[in-house]
Design a protein around this motif. Structure first.
Motif, short mmCIF file in Angstrom:
data_model
loop_
_atom_site.label_atom_id
_atom_site.label_comp_id
_atom_site.label_asym_id
_atom_site.label_seq_id
_atom_site.Cartn_x
_atom_site.Cartn_y
_atom_site.Cartn_z
N ASP A 2 62.01 15.54 35.81
CA ASP A 2 62.16 15.48 37.41
C ASP A 2 61.72 16.70 38.07
N ASN A 3 60.47 16.64 38.67
CA ASN A 3 59.96 17.49 39.14
C ASN A 3 59.01 17.22 40.42
N HIS A 4 59.81 16.59 41.41
CA HIS A 4 59.20 15.67 42.23
C HIS A 4 58.56 16.72 43.52
N ALA A 5 57.43 16.54 43.98
CA ALA A 5 56.97 17.06 45.32
C ALA A 5 56.98 16.08 46.29
N SER A 6 57.68 16.45 47.52
CA SER A 6 57.72 15.55 48.56
C SER A 6 56.49 15.02 49.09
N GLU A 7 55.51 15.85 49.18
CA GLU A 7 54.32 15.58 50.18
C GLU A 7 53.08 16.15 49.45
N PRO A 8 51.79 15.65 49.71
CA PRO A 8 50.71 16.26 49.19
C PRO A 8 50.50 17.89 49.61
N ALA A 9 50.00 18.83 48.87
CA ALA A 9 49.99 20.35 49.27
C ALA A 9 49.14 20.22 50.44
N SER A 10 49.40 21.25 51.36
CA SER A 10 48.42 21.63 52.51
C SER A 10 47.43 22.36 52.08
N PHE A 11 46.50 22.66 52.90
CA PHE A 11 45.26 23.51 52.68
C PHE A 11 45.60 24.92 52.20
N TRP A 12 46.43 25.73 53.03
CA TRP A 12 47.13 26.92 52.46
C TRP A 12 47.88 27.00 51.31
N THR A 13 48.54 26.07 50.98
CA THR A 13 49.19 25.94 49.79
C THR A 13 48.36 25.96 48.49
N GLN A 14 47.39 24.99 48.79
CA GLN A 14 46.24 25.05 47.62
C GLN A 14 45.50 26.27 47.45
N HIS A 384 43.64 17.27 40.06
CA HIS A 384 45.09 17.41 40.28
C HIS A 384 45.03 17.88 41.78
N GLY A 385 44.32 17.65 42.54
CA GLY A 385 44.50 17.79 44.00
C GLY A 385 43.92 18.61 44.52
N GLY A 691 46.75 1.95 47.40
CA GLY A 691 46.10 1.65 48.48
C GLY A 691 44.82 2.29 49.04
N LEU A 692 44.33 3.32 48.16
CA LEU A 692 43.12 4.12 48.69
C LEU A 692 42.01 3.60 47.68
N ASP A 693 40.85 3.50 48.54
CA ASP A 693 39.77 3.08 47.80
C ASP A 693 39.12 4.17 47.03
N ILE A 694 38.74 3.89 45.74
CA ILE A 694 37.97 4.91 44.80
C ILE A 694 36.55 5.26 45.29
N HIS A 697 38.01 7.25 49.07
CA HIS A 697 39.16 8.00 49.53
C HIS A 697 39.69 8.87 48.17
N MET A 698 38.74 9.37 47.12
CA MET A 698 39.14 10.03 46.27
C MET A 698 39.78 11.24 46.45
N ASP A 699 39.55 12.06 47.47
CA ASP A 699 40.32 13.18 47.80
C ASP A 699 41.54 12.93 48.18
N GLY A 700 41.98 11.92 48.65
CA GLY A 700 43.42 11.32 48.94
C GLY A 700 44.07 10.80 47.68
N ILE A 701 43.32 10.12 46.77
CA ILE A 701 43.81 9.87 45.53
C ILE A 701 44.35 11.13 44.77
N TYR A 702 43.47 11.87 44.46
CA TYR A 702 43.68 13.20 43.69
C TYR A 702 44.87 13.76 43.86
N THR A 703 45.54 13.68 45.29
CA THR A 703 46.75 14.20 45.64
C THR A 703 48.10 13.85 44.96
N SER A 704 47.89 12.55 44.53
CA SER A 704 48.93 11.73 43.75
C SER A 704 48.57 11.44 42.34
N MET A 705 47.83 11.98 41.68
CA MET A 705 47.26 11.78 40.48
C MET A 705 47.21 12.73 39.30
N GLY A 706 47.74 12.49 38.07
CA GLY A 706 47.59 13.32 37.06
C GLY A 706 46.81 12.76 36.06
#
Length: 947
Positions: A2-14, A384-385, A691-694, A697-706
């Motif tokens: 159970d290691n949930h992240a609420s939303e994609p990491a911001s620029f500065w978090t990355q 990984h985002g 819902g994102l086209d590969i 919108h791969m940059d958006g897909i990467y934020t929720s992909m492992g």
């Protein structure tokens, strides 16, 4: 987990995650960094040692001012006198000159073959014919201008003597009223006037020369007596209407490294401005051709005063009559104390050695970037985002910080031990030069990293470039710089190569420091950059422009061509394009090959395609992954036909489902995964992830992909915990949530206890690396996970534990898993798809597939080869519809239709057979998933051959 992240990491978090990882990685390489920084330290110490040896030699009597003994007793000298008269050439430079000699003032004039004549690039028509150069009779041209031409003509007539008068009883006083000229180059000091020792002729300047125009007179300078010969040279005064005309003519004839034919030197130019009876206001142009390498102009100090005296004397005569003289009696150097001969070795060799020091940073940056590329770590981070912005900012800033620290240590240490190369030159110029160059060097490393895929190749190439650049700079480029006849434009072209720009800048620092130390003056200052002989200004401009251009081009190449981030060549115009209203579109209805339509006859595959088409028509769908007629075709090469890797795949996965992809090697599974994770672009069709086209919108897909790749992509010097911390931060886990998620992940894959979590990944076994890769793919609660053979290399206990992890993880996410283990597929996967030759042959849960393709029992019997026919006859008598599927060395397998099989009949037949011949082994088994896989793959390959 159970290691949930609420939303994609911001620029500065990355950016923070990557920076922390880099700092940790740098800490692991502390020894390497120390060795890197020690290189300039050792080199500076070596130069200091050599300088001490040179100074020790120069401190010997051989290089001190010569002396003679004037009083001695019992073989010992009681009194000695030192001076230039007792010194040889090695010693005289150290002698004191308390009373420097007085030299007649001399006007700087062009040599006969450089004097101004009419030419096609000169518009004025009053210059002499070029034929005068053949016999050396060209006059010396002086240009004049002002507001009042008649007044100006009076002055310049007064400036030029009409005759040469020589009083041999007082030569110096006589020469003060005459006008001597010389084309010789003056020295930095005027202890010996080069006009009388250079071997070039000395002229006396006249309005008109007579036939008998050569004179000889004795010249007594201190203890030296010279019989000097002088020759008449005519002065041609020419009036110009404006200062711009004078300036233009002077510039066109200036010696700029042009051919001799184009050198058209004017001796001097005078602008009388608004001078009249009451105002004396004059500007003077003089020829600065002979500035030395440091920008110091000895001509201005030694010979320009004669030009000033000429016009001042002419104005005085205009006011007070021709008998009034403002005598310029002599030129005399300042007294000089006895000095020690100096030889700054560091400045002399600085261009070569310090080029090597600065370039040592280049292989470090390049190999680090290529290592990430070779190990596919950059792609792994991106999947990984990690966005491109934070990656470029932190990576560039990281290398810039290392380079600044390196150069700061270099300059501070060199200054601390007293190397004139650093202490003589302005530190602000050094800072600007080094700062611009290290930025250019880092940008160049990013650009060249795209051309290498192997660290060893990149390292060898980089070091060849380092030492090759230094050697070419020292033994080739430097000669071009020093050769005044070599076109300056070609020097600029050569400096477009960054290594030569670096060498030129260091060469200028060396020359300035060497001259400054020799003359006991300062080295390079900002004002020296305007000097035409100083190349530092050009170098700074070239390097700055190249830095901006190379950085932009490197980023462009990275975005357009590199795998994992490939974009359209016009991606930078994306902001001006009209955005689509929805990520979804109508199902693909394009033409398909006949083979694909034939395959669609299978009901389960056709049903999946229809499901996808229906889902794409709905505005909102609850599917994690939707593949719509996805195709990948590799173009043919070397005469081979094109390769269909994926043939129109349609697939829909909801959240909470684990989909297993089975297939023989080369079936297209990897090509499919590569398209889904953005490594390659589809040839046609597309897929939607959350819902994102590969395709867009791969940059958006990467934020929720492992991703758990087939080969473990890990940093060998980072620990398992540090890997998970880094990827957890990329998934926006922070604080206690991050710590808890990392510990749970380590525990779940059995890497928490026994200090394993804090052990370098490079020391992990293959199974431990595999488990760490699985943990990385699941941390941060990715909505979609791709696992490529996750249990490869694991022992049975670890494999079973890993299966439990995957089973728990699939509850709230979609997982696509490839494997060759039928047991793993049956345990983990909710649905399976068998992939053969780029096409999906069947799809369904394991029970459905076994029921659909396994409506048989498999009967196996092993006998001697002599009784194989007996076994086959027995089976045919029992079940005429039986089919033999395997036969080798006495072992035969038969498929028996389930509806016809009576198990008791099989046992009875076997007992009878045993009485008639020897039976080594036999068995009757239900169909397994492995049997289904083999059957489907075999049938599909057989069909492919027929079609």
């Amino acid at each position: 987990m159970d290691n949930h992240a609420s939303e994609p990491a911001s620029f500065w978090t990355q950016a923070n995650a990557l920076l922390r990882k880099n700092l940790t990685f740098q800490k692991r390489n502390a020894k390497t960094n120390v060795r890197l920084i020690m290189f300039p330290f050792v080199l500076c110490l070596l130069l200091l040692l050599l300088q001490k040896l040179v100074d020790n030699q120069l401190d010997k009597d051989k290089y001190k001012c010569g002396c003679t003994c004037t009083k001695s007793e019992d073989g010992q000298c009681l009194e000695k006198v030192c001076g230039a008269q007792y010194s040889d050439l090695d010693q005289v430079g150290a002698c004191a000159v308390p009373n420097p000699p007085e030299w007649p003032p001399v006007q700087q004039v062009p040599a006969p073959n450089y004097r101004a004549v009419s030419a096609d690039f000169i518009s004025e028509s009053d210059l002499p014919n070029p034929s005068c150069r053949s016999n050396g009779s060209c006059p010396i041209t002086m240009l004049f201008t002002g507001n009042n031409q008649s007044f100006g003509q009076i002055l310049y007539r007064n400036m030029i003597p009409s005759n040469f008068t020589m009083n041999t009883s007082n030569v110096m006083a006589s020469l003060a009223t005459d006008l001597l000229g010389s084309a010789s180059k003056t020295e930095n000091t005027n202890f010996l006037e080069s006009a009388f020792f250079s071997g070039l002729p000395v002229y006396y300047l006249q309005k008109q020369c007579t036939e008998n125009s050569t004179f000889s007179f004795p010249l007594q300078i201190e203890s030296y007596s010279i019989q000097q010969e002088v020759t008449c040279a005519q002065v041609l005064p020419l009036w110009r209407n404006s200062p711009s005309e004078v300036n233009n003519e002077l510039y066109k004839g200036y010696r700029k490294g042009n051919s001799e034919r184009q050198i058209n030197e004017i001796a001097a130019g005078y602008d009388f401005l608004n001078s009249n009876h009451n105002i004396y206001n004059v500007s003077i142009w003089y020829n600065s051709t002979y500035k030395n390498d440091t920008g110091f102009d000895p001509i201005a100090l030694a010979r320009v005063p004669r030009s000033i005296n000429l016009v001042s004397n002419a104005y005085l005569q205009f006011l007070m009559g021709p008998n009034t003289k403002l005598l310029f009696e002599f030129v005399k150097e300042m007294p000089k104390p006895e000095t020690k001969i100096k030889f700054d070795l560091a400045s002399l060799l600085g261009g070569l050695f310090f080029t090597w020091v600065v370039l040592q940073l280049f292989p470090v940056v390049l190999t680090s970037l290529v290592y990430e590329k070779q190990q596919k770590l950059r792609i792994m981070m991106k999947m990984h985002g990690l966005s491109d912005g934070p990656y470029w900012m932190i990576s560039y800033g990281y290398f810039l910080a290392l380079s600044v620290i390196y150069m700061l240590c270099f300059v501070l240490f060199g200054s601390g031990i007293g190397l004139k190369f650093f202490t003589k030159n302005d530190y602000s110029i050094q800072f600007v030069f080094y700062f611009i160059y290290i930025n250019l060097q880092i940008s160049l490393a990013f650009l060249l990293a795209s051309m290498f895929s192997n660290v060893k190749t990149a390292t060898v190439t980089a070091y060849i470039g380092v030492f090759g650049t230094g050697l070419l700079g020292g033994f080739l480029f430097q000669f071009f710089v020093q050769d005044t006849s070599f076109p300056r434009g070609w020097i600029i072209v050569l400096e477009l190569y960054p290594g030569f720009s670096l060498y030129r800048g260091l060469y200028e620092f060396s020359q300035s420091a060497f001259s400054g130390d020799k003359l006991e003056t300062h080295g390079m200052r900002w004002g020296d950059l305007s000097d035409s002989t100083n190349g530092m200004k050009d170098v700074l401009i070239i390097m700055f422009v190249e830095w901006i251009f190379v950085l932009f081009f490197a980023y462009y190449i990275d975005q357009v061509f590199l795998s994992g981030s490939a974009k359209s060549p016009f991606f930078f115009l994306k902001g001006f394009q009209k955005k689509p209203l929805s990520s979804f579109r109508k199902p693909s209805l394009g033409k398909q090959g006949s083979k694909v339509f034939i395959q669609m006859d299978k009901p389960d595959v056709s049903q999946e395609r229809e499901k996808v088409e229906q889902l794409l028509l709905e505005p909102t769908i609850n599917q994690a992954i939707v593949c719509d007629n996805l195709k990948k075709v590799y173009p043919g090469r070397d005469g081979n036909p094109e390769k269909f890797a994926v043939r129109g795949l349609s697939l829909a996965l909801p959240n909470g489902e684990c989909f297993g992809m089975l297939g023989p090697n080369g079936a297209g599974k990897t090509s499919f995964i590569n398209m889904m994770i953005g490594l390659t672009k589809p040839t046609s069709g597309t897929a939607f992830v959350q819902g994102l086209d590969i395709r867009t919108h791969m940059d958006g897909i990467y934020t929720s992909m492992g991703v758990c790749p087939q080969h473990d992509l890990l940093w060998e010097t980072l620990t398992g915990r540090e890997h998970l911390l880094f990827y957890g931060r990329l998934k926006n886990l922070k604080g206690s949530a991050l710590t808890q998620a990392v510990e749970e992940s380590l525990k779940s894959v059995n890497l928490f206890h026994g200090g394993v979590a804090d052990k370098h990944a490079g020391k992990y076994s293959g199974g431990m690396k595999r488990r760490l890769s699985v943990a990385i793919s699941l941390i941060g609660d990715p909505r979609v996970v791709y696992m490529d053979e996750p249990s490869t290399g694991l022992d049975p206990a670890s494999r079973n534990n890993l299966w439990n992890v995957v089973r728990r993880a699939k509850q709230d996410r979609a997982i696509i898993l490839t494997t060759h283990s039928m047991e793993e597929a049956e345990v983990l996967c909710d649905r399976l798809g068998i992939f053969v030759d780029g096409s999906l042959q069947c799809i369904g849960n394991p029970k459905e597939l076994k029921a659909r393709y396994g409506g048989t029992y498999v009967f196996t019997m092993t006998t001697t080869m002599d009784h194989e026919k007996d076994v086959e006859s027995m089976v045919q008598q029992l079940y005429p519809a039986a089919k033999k599927v395997y036969h080798i060395s006495g072992t035969q397998k038969f498929e028996l239709p389930k509806e016809e099989v009576r198990i008791a009949s099989v046992f009875r037949a076997v007992e009878i057979a045993k009485r008639n011949f020897t039976v080594s082994a036999w068995g009757l088994a239900d169909t397994t998933l492995e049997d289904v896989f083999i059957k489907v793959a075999h049938d599909a390959q057989a069909f492919e051959k027929l079609s």
